[in-house]
Design a protein around this motif. Structure first.
Motif, PDB file in Angstrom:
ATOM      1  N   THR A 136       3.100 -17.829  -7.908  1.00 52.66           N
ATOM      2  CA  THR A 136       1.778 -17.430  -7.422  1.00 52.66           C
ATOM      3  C   THR A 136       0.732 -18.523  -7.613  1.00 52.66           C
ATOM      4  O   THR A 136      -0.430 -18.342  -7.256  1.00 52.66           O
ATOM      5  CB  THR A 136       1.311 -16.161  -8.155  1.00 52.66           C
ATOM      6  N   VAL A 175      -7.637 -19.711  -4.174  1.00 51.35           N
ATOM      7  CA  VAL A 175      -8.752 -18.796  -4.408  1.00 51.35           C
ATOM      8  C   VAL A 175      -9.791 -19.421  -5.329  1.00 51.35           C
ATOM      9  O   VAL A 175     -11.003 -19.260  -5.133  1.00 51.35           O
ATOM     10  CB  VAL A 175      -8.239 -17.465  -5.006  1.00 51.35           C
ATOM     11  N   GLN A 176      -9.334 -20.154  -6.335  1.00 54.49           N
ATOM     12  CA  GLN A 176     -10.224 -20.681  -7.362  1.00 54.49           C
ATOM     13  C   GLN A 176     -10.905 -21.997  -6.992  1.00 54.49           C
ATOM     14  O   GLN A 176     -12.023 -22.262  -7.436  1.00 54.49           O
ATOM     15  CB  GLN A 176      -9.437 -20.895  -8.664  1.00 54.49           C
ATOM     16  N   GLY A 220       0.985 -16.758 -16.536  1.00 56.04           N
ATOM     17  CA  GLY A 220       1.058 -16.944 -15.099  1.00 56.04           C
ATOM     18  C   GLY A 220       2.482 -17.087 -14.606  1.00 56.04           C
ATOM     19  O   GLY A 220       3.433 -17.161 -15.387  1.00 56.04           O
ATOM     20  N   GLY A 230       1.202 -22.175 -12.256  1.00 54.35           N
ATOM     21  CA  GLY A 230       0.783 -20.771 -12.264  1.00 54.35           C
ATOM     22  C   GLY A 230       0.046 -20.386 -13.529  1.00 54.35           C
ATOM     23  O   GLY A 230      -0.307 -19.225 -13.724  1.00 54.35           O
ATOM     24  N   ARG A 235      -3.200 -18.670  -6.100  1.00 53.46           N
ATOM     25  CA  ARG A 235      -4.305 -18.538  -7.044  1.00 53.46           C
ATOM     26  C   ARG A 235      -5.181 -19.781  -7.049  1.00 53.46           C
ATOM     27  O   ARG A 235      -6.414 -19.693  -7.187  1.00 53.46           O
ATOM     28  CB  ARG A 235      -3.761 -18.256  -8.437  1.00 53.46           C
ATOM     29  N   SER A 273      -3.230 -21.089 -16.267  1.00 52.87           N
ATOM     30  CA  SER A 273      -4.556 -21.668 -16.441  1.00 52.87           C
ATOM     31  C   SER A 273      -4.599 -22.456 -17.745  1.00 52.87           C
ATOM     32  O   SER A 273      -4.107 -21.984 -18.782  1.00 52.87           O
ATOM     33  CB  SER A 273      -5.627 -20.573 -16.476  1.00 52.87           C
ATOM     34  N   ARG A 293      -1.988 -24.743  -9.785  1.00 54.55           N
ATOM     35  CA  ARG A 293      -1.178 -24.799  -8.567  1.00 54.55           C
ATOM     36  C   ARG A 293       0.303 -25.051  -8.889  1.00 54.55           C
ATOM     37  O   ARG A 293       1.192 -24.429  -8.320  1.00 54.55           O
ATOM     38  CB  ARG A 293      -1.706 -25.902  -7.651  1.00 54.55           C
TER      39      ARG A 293
END
Length: 301
Positions: free
Chosen positions: A115, A122-123, A111, A144, A119, A146, A141
């Motif tokens: 961004t 959105v999640q 990541g 970037g 992202r 996961s 957040r």
């Protein structure tokens, strides 16, 4: 086809079987279908298999967008009958999504902090694990990246006294994600009749150390004597990846009272948001296959 490859290989297998009161098991239907999917677009690029009719019209259709509508257009009779082939195909978008764990686990999904905020927006709130403010969301957040869950070693399902309930499968290869489902329907001999249901769901990953469980649920349910309406449901969460995930278990109670035929539509539209779990929803949607299995049982000969 290997980490970083352009194609994802999908192996769909299944069987419908009936057991008599004496323990005799008869296989009523078998399924073996192989598909190739473009790793970037999610579009099916090829398929072949052992079933009598292969819906070749699915080639060129994306599994990630509008796949349920495509199945209804291509195989409307099988959708209505909840055939073995349709049940396996219907669950493929969720399984394909989970397969993204393989490149994530092996460091192929890097990541970018710039961004992360977009992202995360959105999640967040798509399920209990991704609830707004949860560690999973806030890590995405701020970095970037996961987070990568690591699950326990997978017990062998065939050695649990359920050997007749599972069809044979090879040991899970490295970097492969597998989804296994079992749905048992048993006539209740009590005065009220009806059917007792057990649905077993497991997502696992072929790690270097061996097969590892990502998600595992055991759902027990009951229907009326026509197998038309759900009269009760209980959930046992065996393995879940995040501390927030068990909060979704209570959402399954919303299925009580639903018509079996309405479960897929209502689960998709009503069981949404941070109090739910997409993997539990996949398990609950499979309860719609109860009607097909009771038909097989009544036609036993």
């Amino acid at each position: 086809a290997g980490l970083g490859a352009d194609l994802i290989l999908v192996d769909l297998r299944g069987q419908d079987s009936c057991a008599s009161s004496e323990g005799t098991v008869k296989i009523r239907d078998r399924l073996s279908v192989r598909l190739t999917i473009n790793a970037t677009t999610g579009i099916i690029t090829g398929l072949n298999g052992s079933v009598a009719v292969i819906p070749t019209e699915l080639v060129g259709i994306s599994v990630r967008s509008g796949f349920g509508r495509a199945l209804l257009e291509v195989m409307p009779d099988e959708v209505g009958e909840r055939t073995l082939l349709y049940s396996a195909l219907e669950d493929m978008p969720g399984a394909l999504l989970v397969s993204g764990y393989a490149p994530l686990r092996e460091g192929h999904m890097i990541g970018d902090r710039s961004t992360g905020e977009a992202r995360a927006r959105v999640q967040e709130d798509i399920c209990s694990g991704w609830a707004k403010g949860a560690p999973l969301v806030e890590a995405l957040r701020s970095t970037g990246m996961s987070l990568v869950p690591i699950g326990p070693e997978a017990p062998t399902l065939e050695s649990t006294g359920e050997s007749d309930a599972w069809h044979e499968m090879d040991a899970l290869a490295m970097h492969v994600v597998r989804r296994r489902r079992r749905l048992d329907v048993v006539a209740d001999p009590g005065a009220d009749g009806g059917f007792d249901i057990q649905a077993h769901f497991r997502d696992s990953y072929g790690a270097k150390e061996g097969e590892m469980v990502l998600h595992e649920y055991l759902v027990s349910a009951a229907t009326d004597r026509e197998a038309a309406r759900v009269e009760g449901v209980e959930v046992q969460a065996r393995v879940l990846p995040w501390d927030q995930c068990p909060g979704a278990v209570a959402s399954a109670s919303r299925v009580k009272g639903m018509l079996v035929a309405d479960i897929p539509r209502r689960v998709r539209t009503e069981l949404v948001g941070p109090t739910t779990c997409t993997h539990l929803n996949s398990t609950l949607r499979s309860l719609a296959d109860v009607s097909a299995l009771t038909s097989l049982a009544t036609s036993w000969s």
